[in-house]
Design a protein around this motif. Structure first.
Motif, PDB file in Angstrom:
ATOM      1  N   GLU A 172     -26.538  -7.171  -6.337  1.00 38.33           N
ATOM      2  CA  GLU A 172     -27.019  -8.208  -7.241  1.00 38.33           C
ATOM      3  C   GLU A 172     -26.363  -9.539  -6.869  1.00 38.33           C
ATOM      4  O   GLU A 172     -25.202  -9.566  -6.464  1.00 38.33           O
ATOM      5  N   THR A 173     -27.116 -10.600  -7.021  1.00 40.72           N
ATOM      6  CA  THR A 173     -26.603 -11.932  -6.731  1.00 40.72           C
ATOM      7  C   THR A 173     -26.744 -12.822  -7.960  1.00 40.72           C
ATOM      8  O   THR A 173     -27.611 -12.599  -8.808  1.00 40.72           O
ATOM      9  N   ALA A 174     -25.890 -13.820  -8.031  1.00 43.18           N
ATOM     10  CA  ALA A 174     -25.963 -14.801  -9.113  1.00 43.18           C
ATOM     11  C   ALA A 174     -25.639 -16.174  -8.538  1.00 43.18           C
ATOM     12  O   ALA A 174     -24.674 -16.327  -7.776  1.00 43.18           O
ATOM     13  N   TRP A 203     -27.731 -12.391 -13.151  1.00 44.68           N
ATOM     14  CA  TRP A 203     -27.613 -11.495 -12.013  1.00 44.68           C
ATOM     15  C   TRP A 203     -28.997 -10.986 -11.649  1.00 44.68           C
ATOM     16  O   TRP A 203     -29.746 -10.541 -12.505  1.00 44.68           O
ATOM     17  N   VAL A 204     -29.342 -11.061 -10.369  1.00 47.30           N
ATOM     18  CA  VAL A 204     -30.674 -10.690  -9.889  1.00 47.30           C
ATOM     19  C   VAL A 204     -30.526  -9.686  -8.758  1.00 47.30           C
ATOM     20  O   VAL A 204     -29.652  -9.835  -7.896  1.00 47.30           O
ATOM     21  N   LYS A 205     -31.393  -8.664  -8.765  1.00 53.31           N
ATOM     22  CA  LYS A 205     -31.398  -7.725  -7.645  1.00 53.31           C
ATOM     23  C   LYS A 205     -32.735  -7.788  -6.931  1.00 53.31           C
ATOM     24  O   LYS A 205     -33.744  -8.199  -7.499  1.00 53.31           O
ATOM     25  N   SER A 206     -32.729  -7.378  -5.701  1.00 52.39           N
ATOM     26  CA  SER A 206     -33.908  -7.424  -4.858  1.00 52.39           C
ATOM     27  C   SER A 206     -35.012  -6.526  -5.402  1.00 52.39           C
ATOM     28  O   SER A 206     -34.745  -5.465  -5.968  1.00 52.39           O
ATOM     29  N   ARG A 207     -36.247  -6.939  -5.182  1.00 51.87           N
ATOM     30  CA  ARG A 207     -37.389  -6.090  -5.522  1.00 51.87           C
ATOM     31  C   ARG A 207     -37.385  -4.836  -4.651  1.00 51.87           C
ATOM     32  O   ARG A 207     -38.044  -3.867  -4.963  1.00 51.87           O
TER      33      ARG A 207
END
Length: 78
Positions: free
Chosen positions: A32-34, A18-22
């Motif tokens: 968050e996106t994956a 899972w990644v979130k924007s800077r």
């Protein structure tokens, strides 16, 4: 290959990062996106990591990101 439906509990999607924007802020108001194994994308609210995830195909995400880059959704932040 495992398939995921819209509204699946985000914590049931395993083996993804899972990644979130800077641009996310310290108060936790983050999306968050994956990337899913089939090329699709899951999106969740970082304040509710066990909550529902919206699941989109690769083509849907490509269209959405293209629209965002083109300014199609600028009215949402005006």
């Amino acid at each position: 290959m495992q398939q995921f439906d819209n509204g699946v509990r985000a914590d049931e999607i395993s083996g993804v990062e899972w990644v979130k924007s800077r641009r996310s802020n310290q108060s936790g108001n983050c999306v968050e996106t994956a990337k899913l194994p089939d090329g699709g994308v899951a999106i969740r609210n970082s304040r509710d990591p066990q909550g529902p995830a919206l699941v989109y195909t690769r083509d849907e995400i490509v269209a959405f990101i293209g629209g965002a880059k083109d300014g199609d959704f600028d009215f949402l932040t005006a």
